[in-house]
Scaffold this active site. Structure first.
Site, PDB file in Angstrom:
ATOM      1  N   ASP A 211       0.824  -1.204   0.000  1.00 22.76           N
ATOM      2  CA  ASP A 211       0.000   0.000   0.000  1.00 22.76           C
ATOM      3  C   ASP A 211       0.867   1.266   0.000  1.00 22.76           C
ATOM      4  OD1 ASP A 211      -2.781   1.135   0.583  1.00 22.76           O
ATOM      5  OD2 ASP A 211      -1.647   2.001   2.242  1.00 22.76           O
ATOM      6  N   GLU A 275       1.222  -0.469  -4.978  1.00 23.21           N
ATOM      7  CA  GLU A 275       0.576   0.796  -5.305  1.00 23.21           C
ATOM      8  C   GLU A 275       1.689   1.839  -5.343  1.00 23.21           C
ATOM      9  OE1 GLU A 275      -3.130   3.519  -3.720  1.00 23.21           O
ATOM     10  OE2 GLU A 275      -1.695   2.769  -2.270  1.00 23.21           O
TER      11      GLU A 275
HETATM   12  C1  NOJ Z   1      -4.329   3.242  -0.446  1.00 24.06           C
HETATM   13  C2  NOJ Z   1      -5.503   2.350  -0.203  1.00 24.06           C
HETATM   14  O1  NOJ Z   1      -5.810   1.677  -1.396  1.00 24.06           O
HETATM   15  C3  NOJ Z   1      -6.615   3.253   0.285  1.00 24.06           C
HETATM   16  O2  NOJ Z   1      -7.842   2.575   0.328  1.00 24.06           O
HETATM   17  C4  NOJ Z   1      -6.220   3.788   1.621  1.00 24.06           C
HETATM   18  O3  NOJ Z   1      -7.172   4.726   2.049  1.00 24.06           O
HETATM   19  C5  NOJ Z   1      -4.857   4.481   1.575  1.00 24.06           C
HETATM   20  N1  NOJ Z   1      -3.890   3.749   0.816  1.00 24.06           N
HETATM   21  C6  NOJ Z   1      -4.307   4.642   2.952  1.00 24.06           C
HETATM   22  O4  NOJ Z   1      -3.861   3.395   3.429  1.00 24.06           O
END
Ligand code: NOJ
Ligand code: MG
Length: 539
Positions: A211, A275
């Site tokens: 993430d 991500e």
């Molecule tokens: C990316 C995640 O996909 C999202 O859902 C989240 O709010 C943020 N990171 C914070 O962890």
């Protein structure tokens, strides 16, 4: 003319994650088993036969760890446990075993950037300036005006700094104040997070989706971010008022990610998706400059591109060109933070998208419900749950609409829960659910299933070279070639018929309308409105 100059591998030379189709599940929204209106691990276990029927190979699960659930589980209080809402560690082991028995693999979400403010590490860190864990988070003194240390903004609105009265300092949070950022300059944090990875790798997980990886580290001088010249007050969401020059995509973050990858590589045959900063000019470097980093930096370009053949043609080209040699591409067409594609481009074009996703070179990702053509579900103001929408209202940022629960059948709450679903099920659930679409052999669901099967049967689609063709008249075309096999895929982005000249004699193998039998073609192929076709070119 091939745009990827590589000697051609056989499918069997590829890693499993290069052959795989990856399916994202937000566990809260998939299948409830205990009537609390929220999905859980035993619910997923129950639905494995569906995943097998669909033909996907890998599931990546949004976080399942103990959490106050202020950001749907991305605010974690214990990285090495399962939230009782989702079940127990035994439920997890059972799910993983059963998936492996069925030949399915599992990726967990790994959230290295922040913890919950209720995490014991943070409770210690905030307890006193002298606490040994003080430096596990990012603390700074007030700025000269007595306010926050600098101008950095939280992605979820307001200052990225929150003052803690007990010690009189501010802590940094890229997201909610309840999600303090870990300090990735501290080697103890590295060691602790490496142990988290090992904990799950030893249990047998097949890898992770990391993430928010681009925001792991911020500038150590705390330099202020500059204003974004494109910011339009009232139109652009306020958290985007500044360019994230000093808070996002810092070079030191890559070193941390390479360290995490090295931990992953202690175990054979695992994968790390991430991500990342997905802009075309940055995505390539997340494969690792020098030291390996991600196998699969997630590429959302198709979701962010205007939906017409020329724009998509250009997006595919720019993305593939931006990748370093030997980097394996991937394509994501849905996710728990993104508007549903079917809402944006419509049901007819959702079929074209499916055919695109499953014929492009690289690993396809889609989000549970995309295969049903689920659109964004309207959320009445009083039902809003997403903290992003609550903190930055009125800019269409709510992520609840795409998180509406999965629909299984025409029973109460579409078979998702015997209780009250935590988000509305949506107005069209009786027509658009798994059971209903399974009975309609030309449905989008069958299209996903057929395309996944077709892809598996054609080495050209998995291991083949990609050769672009010039798209004309709203029709996007390319070839995929492997050995003697040459496939041409043509997708009509227009809602009107089109005629396409063929480079030679060909056989039609499949239409996205699922209503054509294989047939030989002459010099042209006629495409109906919103139709995609896969052809085999004869030598
Ligand atoms: C990316 C995640 O996909 C999202 O859902 C989240 O709010 C943020 N990171 C914070 O962890
Ligand atoms: Mg439940």
């Amino acid at each position: 003319m091939s745009d990827r100059k590589q000697s051609q591998p056989e499918v069997s030379d590829l890693e499993w994650w290069q052959r795989a189709v990856i399916y994202q599940i937000a566990p809260l929204s998939f299948q409830d088993s205990d009537g609390d209106g929220k999905g859980d691990l035993p619910g997923i276990l129950r639905r494995l036969p569906y995943l097998e029927w669909l033909g996907i190979d890998v599931v990546w699960l949004c976080p399942i760890h103990p959490s106050p659930m202020l950001d749907f589980g991305y605010d974690i209080t214990d990285f090495c446990a399962v939230d009782p809402l989702f079940g127990t560690l035994d439920d997890f082991d059972r799910l993983l075993d059963e998936m492996h028995v069925r030949g399915l693999r599992l990726l967990l979400d790994f959230v290295p950037n922040h913890t919950s403010s209720q995490h014991p590490w943070f409770l210690e860190s905030r307890s006193s300036r002298a606490n040994p864990r003080r430096d596990w988070y990012i603390w700074a003194d007030a700025g000269p005006d007595g306010g926050p240390p600098n101008n950095w903004l939280s992605r979820f609105g307001g200052s990225a700094w929150t003052r803690d009265d007990r010690t009189g300092q501010y802590y940094y949070h890229a997201f909610l104040a309840e999600q303090p950022d870990l300090n990735w300059r501290n080697p103890e944090v590295h060691a602790a997070m490496a142990e988290v990875l090992r904990f799950w790798l030893r249990r047998g997980v097949d890898g992770f989706r990391v993430d928010a990886s681009a925001v792991l580290i911020e500038d150590d001088l705390l330099r202020d971010d500059p204003p974004d010249p494109d910011y339009e007050p009232g139109k652009t969401p306020p958290p985007q008022r500044l360019l994230r020059t000093f808070t996002d995509d810092r070079p030191e973050a890559m070193e941390c990610l390479a360290m995490l990858r090295a931990v992953l590589d202690e175990f054979p045959k695992r994968v790390m998706a991430g991500e990342v900063q997905g802009k075309t000019d940055r995505i390539g470097h997340f494969y690792g400059d020098g030291r390996p980093c991600f196998h699969l930096p997630l590429n959302f370009a198709l979701l962010d591109t205007p939906w017409d053949a020329l724009a998509v043609q250009a997006t595919i080209d720019s993305y593939l060109r931006a990748l370093p040699d030997q980097a394996w591409p991937d394509w994501v067409v849905g996710g728990h933070d993104k508007r549903r594609a079917a809402a944006r481009i419509g049901q007819a074009q959702a079929r074209v998208l499916a055919m695109l996703l499953l014929t492009l070179p690289g690993t396809p990702f889609f989000f549970a419900g995309d295969e049903l053509g689920m659109a964004d579900v309207p959320i009445p103001p009083e039902a809003v749950q997403d903290p992003f929408e609550k903190l930055v209202p009125g800019y269409g940022l709510n992520r609840d609409p795409e998180r509406s629960p999965m629909r299984w059948d025409a029973s109460r709450n579409a078979g998702f829960t015997s209780g009250q679903p935590y988000l509305p099920m949506g107005p069209d659930v009786t027509e658009r659910n798994v059971a209903r679409l399974q009975q309609a052999p030309r449905s989008l669901l069958w299209l996903y299933r057929s395309l996944i099967r077709f892809r598996k049967s054609e080495p050209a689609l998995i291991a083949g070279a990609h050769q672009p063709m010039r798209s004309v008249d709203d029709v996007l075309m390319f070839m995929r070639m492997h050995g003697d096999s040459k496939l041409m895929v043509a997708r009509n982005f227009a809602s009107a018929a089109r005629q396409i000249a063929l480079p030679g004699s060909a056989e039609l193998l499949m239409s996205s309308h699922l209503d054509r039998e294989p047939e030989p073609l002459g010099a042209t192929v006629a495409l109906r409105a919103d139709e995609g076709v896969i052809l085999r070119l004869r030598k």
